[in-house]
Design a protein around this motif. Structure first.
Motif, PDB file in Angstrom:
ATOM      1  N   UNK A  67      -7.676   2.019   1.827  1.00 53.59           N
ATOM      2  CA  UNK A  67      -8.812   2.943   1.729  1.00 53.59           C
ATOM      3  C   UNK A  67      -9.178   3.488   3.102  1.00 53.59           C
ATOM      4  N   UNK A  68      -9.987   4.542   3.088  1.00 49.72           N
ATOM      5  CA  UNK A  68     -10.431   5.154   4.338  1.00 49.72           C
ATOM      6  C   UNK A  68     -11.271   4.180   5.159  1.00 49.72           C
ATOM      7  N   UNK A  69     -11.964   3.265   4.475  1.00 47.66           N
ATOM      8  CA  UNK A  69     -12.782   2.279   5.178  1.00 47.66           C
ATOM      9  C   UNK A  69     -11.943   1.157   5.784  1.00 47.66           C
ATOM     10  N   UNK A  70     -10.665   1.087   5.422  1.00 48.39           N
ATOM     11  CA  UNK A  70      -9.794   0.037   5.919  1.00 48.39           C
ATOM     12  C   UNK A  70      -9.597  -1.096   4.933  1.00 48.39           C
ATOM     13  N   UNK A  71     -10.218  -0.993   3.760  1.00 52.53           N
ATOM     14  CA  UNK A  71     -10.093  -2.032   2.747  1.00 52.53           C
ATOM     15  C   UNK A  71      -8.730  -1.925   2.061  1.00 52.53           C
ATOM     16  N   UNK A  72      -8.152  -3.067   1.729  1.00 49.48           N
ATOM     17  CA  UNK A  72      -6.874  -3.125   1.024  1.00 49.48           C
ATOM     18  C   UNK A  72      -7.117  -3.512  -0.425  1.00 49.48           C
ATOM     19  N   UNK A  73      -6.317  -2.955  -1.321  1.00 46.31           N
ATOM     20  CA  UNK A  73      -6.385  -3.376  -2.722  1.00 46.31           C
ATOM     21  C   UNK A  73      -4.969  -3.464  -3.263  1.00 46.31           C
ATOM     22  N   UNK A  74      -4.729  -4.513  -4.058  1.00 47.22           N
ATOM     23  CA  UNK A  74      -3.426  -4.784  -4.655  1.00 47.22           C
ATOM     24  C   UNK A  74      -3.568  -4.583  -6.147  1.00 47.22           C
ATOM     25  N   UNK A  75      -2.909  -3.581  -6.688  1.00 45.50           N
ATOM     26  CA  UNK A  75      -2.994  -3.237  -8.114  1.00 45.50           C
ATOM     27  C   UNK A  75      -4.444  -3.065  -8.558  1.00 45.50           C
ATOM     28  N   UNK A  76      -5.267  -2.479  -7.702  1.00 43.64           N
ATOM     29  CA  UNK A  76      -6.656  -2.194  -8.040  1.00 43.64           C
ATOM     30  C   UNK A  76      -7.636  -3.297  -7.689  1.00 43.64           C
ATOM     31  N   UNK A  77      -7.174  -4.486  -7.350  1.00 45.05           N
ATOM     32  CA  UNK A  77      -8.051  -5.593  -6.986  1.00 45.05           C
ATOM     33  C   UNK A  77      -8.106  -5.713  -5.470  1.00 45.05           C
ATOM     34  N   UNK A  78      -9.301  -5.859  -4.935  1.00 42.62           N
ATOM     35  CA  UNK A  78      -9.475  -5.945  -3.480  1.00 42.62           C
ATOM     36  C   UNK A  78      -8.868  -7.239  -2.946  1.00 42.62           C
ATOM     37  N   UNK A  79      -8.161  -7.119  -1.818  1.00 38.47           N
ATOM     38  CA  UNK A  79      -7.613  -8.299  -1.138  1.00 38.47           C
ATOM     39  C   UNK A  79      -7.893  -8.155   0.352  1.00 38.47           C
ATOM     40  N   UNK A  80      -7.804  -9.259   1.056  1.00 37.70           N
ATOM     41  CA  UNK A  80      -7.996  -9.225   2.507  1.00 37.70           C
ATOM     42  C   UNK A  80      -6.640  -9.064   3.189  1.00 37.70           C
ATOM     43  N   UNK A  81      -6.691  -8.672   4.432  1.00 36.59           N
ATOM     44  CA  UNK A  81      -5.451  -8.518   5.195  1.00 36.59           C
ATOM     45  C   UNK A  81      -4.762  -9.867   5.387  1.00 36.59           C
ATOM     46  N   UNK A  82      -5.540 -10.953   5.413  1.00 35.98           N
ATOM     47  CA  UNK A  82      -4.958 -12.288   5.573  1.00 35.98           C
ATOM     48  C   UNK A  82      -4.209 -12.724   4.313  1.00 35.98           C
ATOM     49  N   UNK A  83      -4.619 -12.223   3.134  1.00 38.99           N
ATOM     50  CA  UNK A  83      -3.967 -12.606   1.878  1.00 38.99           C
ATOM     51  C   UNK A  83      -2.727 -11.768   1.591  1.00 38.99           C
ATOM     52  N   UNK A  84      -2.530 -10.696   2.326  1.00 41.26           N
ATOM     53  CA  UNK A  84      -1.407  -9.795   2.064  1.00 41.26           C
ATOM     54  C   UNK A  84      -0.043 -10.465   2.243  1.00 41.26           C
ATOM     55  N   UNK A  85       0.213 -11.247   3.296  1.00 40.80           N
ATOM     56  CA  UNK A  85       1.541 -11.860   3.426  1.00 40.80           C
ATOM     57  C   UNK A  85       1.898 -12.771   2.249  1.00 40.80           C
ATOM     58  N   UNK A  86       0.907 -13.481   1.699  1.00 44.91           N
ATOM     59  CA  UNK A  86       1.190 -14.345   0.550  1.00 44.91           C
ATOM     60  C   UNK A  86       1.579 -13.514  -0.666  1.00 44.91           C
TER      61      UNK A  86
END
Length: 140
Positions: A67-86
């Motif tokens: 997102x423009x705010x820097x938020x990440x979402x995986x298949x529509x659900x919000x996730x943190x940058x730390x959870x992305x590698x998992x």
């Protein structure tokens, strides 16, 4: 009676070229090169898959939105940058061979998009697609 000016009689015009403007222009060009070369040469190297055979069943698709705010979402659900590698490790371990579509917002910070692509590369994800951020569904 006017007295002659001694300065005009003793000094001759300069015959040397004035190099100060030339040096000023060269310094400005040098500074411009120093500032622009790192921006032009910055790349994120990605290993894209070669020509693979198409299967009858299309692989599952997962979407990672930035997102423009820097938020990440995986298949529509919000996730943190730390959870992305998992999530990426689970995606790579999936036997179905899923595809990851990355959709960065046009206003997303470049540094965050670059970090996310580097995280995807470190996870060795091979089936990646970059999705355009145009709004086709809303018509605008």
């Amino acid at each position: 009676m006017a007295r002659p000016i001694p300065f005009a009689e003793t000094h001759q015009p300069m015959v040397e070229m004035n190099t100060t403007p030339l040096i000023d222009v060269m310094l400005v060009l040098l500074i411009m090169m120093i500032l622009t070369v790192p921006v032009v040469t910055h790349k994120v190297a990605m290993d894209l898959p070669g020509d693979a055979r198409r299967s009858a069943v299309p692989p599952p698709v997962h979407r990672l939105d930035i997102a423009a705010s820097g938020a990440l979402s995986w298949d529509g659900a919000a996730i943190s940058a730390a959870a992305l590698p998992a999530r990426l490790a689970a995606l790579r371990a999936d036997a179905a061979g899923p595809v990851l579509h990355i959709r960065p917002d046009g206003e997303a910070p470049y540094g965050l998009v670059d970090e996310t692509l580097a995280t995807v590369k470190r996870a060795r994800i091979e089936k990646i697609g970059l999705v355009d951020n145009a709004r086709f569904a809303t018509g605008g």
